[in-house]
Write a protein that holds these residues in place. Sequence first.
Motif, mmCIF file in Angstrom:
data_model
loop_
_atom_site.group_PDB
_atom_site.id
_atom_site.type_symbol
_atom_site.label_atom_id
_atom_site.label_comp_id
_atom_site.label_asym_id
_atom_site.label_seq_id
_atom_site.Cartn_x
_atom_site.Cartn_y
_atom_site.Cartn_z
ATOM 1 N N ALA A 1 0.833 -1.214 0.000
ATOM 2 C CA ALA A 1 0.000 0.000 0.000
ATOM 3 C C ALA A 1 0.863 1.257 0.000
ATOM 4 O O ALA A 1 1.912 1.310 0.654
ATOM 5 N N LEU A 2 0.405 2.270 -0.748
ATOM 6 C CA LEU A 2 1.067 3.575 -0.715
ATOM 7 C C LEU A 2 0.506 4.365 0.462
ATOM 8 O O LEU A 2 -0.706 4.459 0.641
ATOM 9 N N ILE A 3 1.392 4.955 1.239
ATOM 10 C CA ILE A 3 1.002 5.627 2.485
ATOM 11 C C ILE A 3 1.214 7.123 2.349
ATOM 12 O O ILE A 3 2.240 7.572 1.814
ATOM 13 N N ASP A 4 0.245 7.883 2.814
ATOM 14 C CA ASP A 4 0.404 9.343 2.877
ATOM 15 C C ASP A 4 0.991 9.672 4.253
ATOM 16 O O ASP A 4 0.272 9.850 5.232
ATOM 17 N N TRP A 5 2.313 9.733 4.307
ATOM 18 C CA TRP A 5 2.995 9.941 5.583
ATOM 19 C C TRP A 5 2.715 11.321 6.162
ATOM 20 O O TRP A 5 2.823 11.527 7.378
ATOM 21 N N THR A 6 2.324 12.268 5.306
ATOM 22 C CA THR A 6 2.113 13.637 5.796
ATOM 23 C C THR A 6 0.892 13.765 6.703
ATOM 24 O O THR A 6 0.720 14.808 7.338
ATOM 25 N N VAL A 7 0.056 12.696 6.781
ATOM 26 C CA VAL A 7 -1.095 12.796 7.691
ATOM 27 C C VAL A 7 -0.625 12.992 9.136
ATOM 28 O O VAL A 7 -1.359 13.541 9.970
ATOM 29 N N PHE A 8 0.606 12.566 9.420
ATOM 30 C CA PHE A 8 1.090 12.683 10.795
ATOM 31 C C PHE A 8 1.621 14.073 11.116
ATOM 32 O O PHE A 8 1.942 14.373 12.274
ATOM 33 N N ASP A 9 1.702 14.939 10.095
ATOM 34 C CA ASP A 9 2.144 16.319 10.359
ATOM 35 C C ASP A 9 1.210 17.023 11.331
ATOM 36 O O ASP A 9 1.623 17.951 12.036
ATOM 37 N N ALA A 10 -0.048 16.600 11.353
ATOM 38 C CA ALA A 10 -1.038 17.269 12.191
ATOM 39 C C ALA A 10 -0.898 16.927 13.673
ATOM 40 O O ALA A 10 -1.565 17.532 14.513
ATOM 41 N N PHE A 11 -0.007 15.963 14.004
ATOM 42 C CA PHE A 11 0.076 15.477 15.381
ATOM 43 C C PHE A 11 1.383 15.893 16.045
ATOM 44 O O PHE A 11 2.437 15.933 15.408
ATOM 45 N N ALA A 12 1.268 16.198 17.316
ATOM 46 C CA ALA A 12 2.439 16.581 18.104
ATOM 47 C C ALA A 12 2.283 16.053 19.520
ATOM 48 O O ALA A 12 1.174 15.723 19.966
#
Length: 402
Positions: free
Chosen positions: A60-71
């Motif tokens: 599967a291709l993953i959109d890693w940038t979804v985790f930019d929203a988390f801190a």
Amino acid sequence: MPNDNQARPTAGSFREAGRYPIDLTGPRSHTLVIQPGVGSLSIGPSQLGKKADLHVAPDALIDWTVFDAFATPAGSPWPRFLHYTGSDAGFFDWAQKRPIEEMTWAPILFADTVADARQSNLHGLHIKLDPSGGRLSLKLPKRHFRLSVSGDLSRFSATGDMPSSLTLAPRTSRRKNDTSYLLPDLGELHQVTSLTLRNAPLRQPISLECLNRFPNLNSLSLWGNFCDMDLLARHARLTNLELRFMPDLGDLPPLNTWPLLDRFIAYNVEEIAGKRLKQQMKTRDKTRAWTDHASVSQLRKPEWWTTVFGRPFSSWPKRLAKLANEAYNIAQANLAQARSMADAEAAITAFTVRFNTLKGIETTEREDIGEAVWQLSQSDHLIGQPITEQMAQRWFDAVRDY
């Protein structure tokens, strides 16, 4: 989290524990559950079960940038530690803008693959290679980082800037009497100055002949079972030497072989060599004081290694390990009284069947049980002829459901 047609949250928008829909492999494809105080996240195929927090297909291709929203609550990027099993190397591109503190990648590669991490900001990269699949060629980050590679090292090569430290943990056999393991050619990685080699204490020994390819070493850390220890004498420029969980140090050169040593650790090592090292350490201190940590501790008698590391259940969850060891004890006691092959077969069959009703027996656990069956077949009995490995394996395969 928004759909594709909505604006993304700004970086670090979410800092609290909770449940968040995310567009990991498609619109709202997954729900991310963040527990209080947890800084790690594991992503991988459904076969991993509870070992993965988020299940994705291997390709599967993953959109890693979804985790930019988390801190984290303190404002640093979340997750701090990422574990990923799959083929998508896109996290290297993502890490050009968003630093990753620790990344563990178990690549599932369907063909030979080149991954470019030259511009990636990774503090620690751990690569776990199974024996199957394509080769991985990695272009190393230009930034200061630590690299660790475990498993089938023959599937790995790397070019570029050297890591600040390199850890290698090759997949060795479970038999400590097997011919010693020789590291494959690792190309440019032989130029590192800091190396750690890891092995289990009672597995096939790793030959230190491989160190001849590492001309620049000033720091060396060894864990587990090794042979050709005398070859360490060729590395007289070492300033740091660490020896941990080593059951055999018989051929280790004396400490004065390394006149530049500032730091020395021997921890959980065999007793006879340990006492010798303690004396050598004191003698060296009289002529040139240690400027960094120097210690020899936890000296172990021969039986300790067999008791602690001799059985293959040490990495199992405590509840399962307890059941496995109880079954092993019973089988060992029954084999000690065995006077015929029928008695031996009954003992090993009863041991094998014990695991048919237990949950959590996957491939790794099956291999561990199979190894235990081999160990049992080699234990003391009254039959008068050896139990062959093939015979024990046949009894094992005939009754197992896992």
